[in-house]
Design a protein around this motif. Sequence first.
Motif, PDB file in Angstrom:
ATOM      1  N   GLU A 143      -9.778  -7.282  -7.151  1.00  0.00           N
ATOM      2  CA  GLU A 143      -9.508  -8.681  -7.362  1.00  0.00           C
ATOM      3  C   GLU A 143     -10.826  -9.552  -7.700  1.00  0.00           C
ATOM      4  O   GLU A 143     -10.972 -10.133  -8.842  1.00  0.00           O
ATOM      5  CB  GLU A 143      -8.443  -9.388  -6.738  1.00  0.00           C
ATOM      6  CG  GLU A 143      -8.188 -10.602  -7.286  1.00  0.00           C
ATOM      7  CD  GLU A 143      -7.133 -11.415  -6.756  1.00  0.00           C
ATOM      8  OE1 GLU A 143      -6.759 -11.073  -5.403  1.00  0.00           O
ATOM      9  OE2 GLU A 143      -6.642 -12.246  -7.417  1.00  0.00           O
ATOM     10  N   GLY A 152       0.893  -1.141  -0.002  1.00  0.00           N
ATOM     11  CA  GLY A 152       0.104  -0.097   0.094  1.00  0.00           C
ATOM     12  C   GLY A 152       0.972   1.215  -0.109  1.00  0.00           C
ATOM     13  O   GLY A 152       0.527   2.395  -0.406  1.00  0.00           O
ATOM     14  N   GLY A 159      -7.590  -3.639  -2.892  1.00  0.00           N
ATOM     15  CA  GLY A 159      -6.863  -4.609  -3.645  1.00  0.00           C
ATOM     16  C   GLY A 159      -7.996  -5.883  -3.584  1.00  0.00           C
ATOM     17  O   GLY A 159      -8.112  -6.044  -4.725  1.00  0.00           O
ATOM     18  N   ASP A 193       0.423  -7.471   5.710  1.00  0.00           N
ATOM     19  CA  ASP A 193       1.131  -7.156   6.872  1.00  0.00           C
ATOM     20  C   ASP A 193       0.811  -8.390   7.986  1.00  0.00           C
ATOM     21  O   ASP A 193      -0.329  -8.715   8.200  1.00  0.00           O
ATOM     22  CB  ASP A 193       0.647  -6.007   7.315  1.00  0.00           C
ATOM     23  CG  ASP A 193       1.301  -4.853   6.751  1.00  0.00           C
ATOM     24  OD1 ASP A 193       2.262  -5.171   5.829  1.00  0.00           O
ATOM     25  OD2 ASP A 193       1.052  -3.758   6.834  1.00  0.00           O
ATOM     26  N   ASN A 197      -2.367 -10.732  -4.903  1.00  0.00           N
ATOM     27  CA  ASN A 197      -3.212 -10.792  -6.119  1.00  0.00           C
ATOM     28  C   ASN A 197      -3.007 -11.996  -6.929  1.00  0.00           C
ATOM     29  O   ASN A 197      -1.818 -12.046  -7.455  1.00  0.00           O
ATOM     30  CB  ASN A 197      -3.179  -9.435  -6.882  1.00  0.00           C
ATOM     31  CG  ASN A 197      -4.106  -9.188  -8.011  1.00  0.00           C
ATOM     32  OD1 ASN A 197      -3.767  -9.963  -8.994  1.00  0.00           O
ATOM     33  ND2 ASN A 197      -4.888  -8.477  -7.814  1.00  0.00           N
ATOM     34  N   ASP A 244      -6.288   0.717  -4.401  1.00  0.00           N
ATOM     35  CA  ASP A 244      -7.134   1.121  -2.918  1.00  0.00           C
ATOM     36  C   ASP A 244      -7.918   2.736  -3.586  1.00  0.00           C
ATOM     37  O   ASP A 244      -9.425   2.750  -3.330  1.00  0.00           O
ATOM     38  CB  ASP A 244      -6.343   1.846  -2.003  1.00  0.00           C
ATOM     39  CG  ASP A 244      -5.966   0.419  -1.255  1.00  0.00           C
ATOM     40  OD1 ASP A 244      -6.465  -0.592  -1.237  1.00  0.00           O
ATOM     41  OD2 ASP A 244      -5.055   0.647  -0.496  1.00  0.00           O
TER      42      ASP A 244
HETATM   43  O1  KG4 Z   1       1.739  -5.004   2.718  1.00  0.00           O
HETATM   44  P1  KG4 Z   1       0.255  -4.395   3.260  1.00  0.00           P
HETATM   45  O2  KG4 Z   1      -0.405  -5.205   4.088  1.00  0.00           O
HETATM   46  O3  KG4 Z   1       0.545  -3.056   3.670  1.00  0.00           O
HETATM   47  C1  KG4 Z   1       1.516  -2.188   3.592  1.00  0.00           C
HETATM   48  O4  KG4 Z   1       2.525  -2.296   4.106  1.00  0.00           O
HETATM   49  O5  KG4 Z   1       1.053  -1.458   2.580  1.00  0.00           O
HETATM   50  O6  KG4 Z   1      -0.237  -3.939   1.587  1.00  0.00           O
HETATM   51  C2  KG4 Z   1      -1.494  -3.509   1.608  1.00  0.00           C
HETATM   52  C3  KG4 Z   1      -1.912  -3.195   0.323  1.00  0.00           C
HETATM   53  C4  KG4 Z   1      -3.267  -2.347  -0.046  1.00  0.00           C
HETATM   54  O7  KG4 Z   1      -3.057  -1.415  -0.698  1.00  0.00           O
HETATM   55  C5  KG4 Z   1      -3.869  -3.456  -0.322  1.00  0.00           C
HETATM   56  O8  KG4 Z   1      -5.233  -3.153  -1.223  1.00  0.00           O
HETATM   57  C6  KG4 Z   1      -3.247  -4.151  -1.303  1.00  0.00           C
HETATM   58  O9  KG4 Z   1      -2.012  -4.489  -0.494  1.00  0.00           O
HETATM   59  N1  KG4 Z   1      -3.626  -5.887  -1.441  1.00  0.00           N
HETATM   60  C7  KG4 Z   1      -3.894  -6.087  -2.636  1.00  0.00           C
HETATM   61  C8  KG4 Z   1      -4.615  -7.500  -2.484  1.00  0.00           C
HETATM   62  N2  KG4 Z   1      -4.602  -7.853  -1.289  1.00  0.00           N
HETATM   63  C9  KG4 Z   1      -4.003  -6.559  -0.654  1.00  0.00           C
HETATM   64  N3  KG4 Z   1      -4.022  -5.610  -3.937  1.00  0.00           N
HETATM   65  C10 KG4 Z   1      -4.538  -6.383  -4.744  1.00  0.00           C
HETATM   66  N4  KG4 Z   1      -4.903  -7.781  -4.959  1.00  0.00           N
HETATM   67  C11 KG4 Z   1      -5.149  -8.303  -3.651  1.00  0.00           C
HETATM   68  N5  KG4 Z   1      -5.447  -9.315  -3.510  1.00  0.00           N
END
Ligand code: KG4
Length: 344
Positions: free
Chosen positions: A184, A137, A180, A307, A279, A167
Amino acid sequence: MRIVLGIESSCDETAAAIVREDGHVLAHALASQFDDHAAYGGVVPEIAARAHLQALHHVLGECVNGAGVTLQDVDAIAATTGPGLIGGVMVGAMAAKAMALSLNKPFISINHLEAHALVVRQSDPVAFPYLLLLVSGGHCQIILVANIGDYRVLGRTRDDALGEAFDKCAKMMGLGYPGGPAIEQAAKSGDAHAIAFPRPFMGTVHADFSFSGLKTAVRHHIETLTKQAPLRDADIANIAASFQRAAIESVEDRLKQALHALGGNVPQTLVVAGGVAANQALRTRLSALCERHAMRFAVAPPALCTDNGVMIAWAGMERLRLGIHDALDAEIRARWPLEGMQAA
Ligand code: KG4
Ligand code: ZN
């Protein structure tokens, strides 16, 4: 075998895990704050910090009670000390420091990005060096992971991170937060060729990313449609599928540029990490790219891409094995680029 307890609190998940040296997860617990932030379409730092403070005690209790070991058996306490939303980082890091002090165990300061970068090795012994696509993110980078603490950034975003683009576009479509997984899901019933969204920087020789033009194109498309009538489910599905395809093709193109720049020194493995690595469409596409380049494709299980506590405990284990730990006055940082880390 050594065991490490890890705490994560840098964004909107309060998480803890206890991990053994062979990668076995003795216990893990996680509390998401999705509901606290949903109304705002993004994480509100002040709300996040307070929610971590409220949740951490329970999360730690659940983790330790389920592990079948006592805190005295733990060899080190690790916590995210940055980068992230500083109020939340402080909550987890101070709890970890206090535990380390009272238990008389080493404290290990963890860079959240490094934890994303290394977690794949908890279940798959990927050797260094490897090429890493880190897409979350807040971050969007292509990195050559030479060793623990030794990172060379080959490409980075010039505006939004990929997860941020998911997002923001999800918010425009009226889908929930985090966007995300919602995009998807919606994309599954849509036509990925329905709308010709731009693929930023396609074909340019550097490996940087840009998603703001794609985001603007999605906004314009939605504005045009909603002049006539509210968005139908079929519209949302087509926008989601077309956006996802454009974003993934852009990422694939940037990776090709990075591989090209490495010339004859292409590592054996491509690792994808960070929330967006959950994803499935991205995984499928990059796995095919790897086949064409005779590379191995490695990615952590989806639950370890977003995370979580396991990635912090595992990064702690990687450092503990090298004899690295930190003083209790270790700095807490909102910004902490991987390139600024000390090589192990
Ligand atoms: O790594 P993370 O949990 O937190 C950060 O350190 O940012 O990443 C969260 C991000 C969010 O923008 C979320 O929408 C995205 O990862 N995300 C996805 C999916 N699952 C989480 N984006 C696309 N497809 C997914 N299945
Ligand atoms: Zn993250």
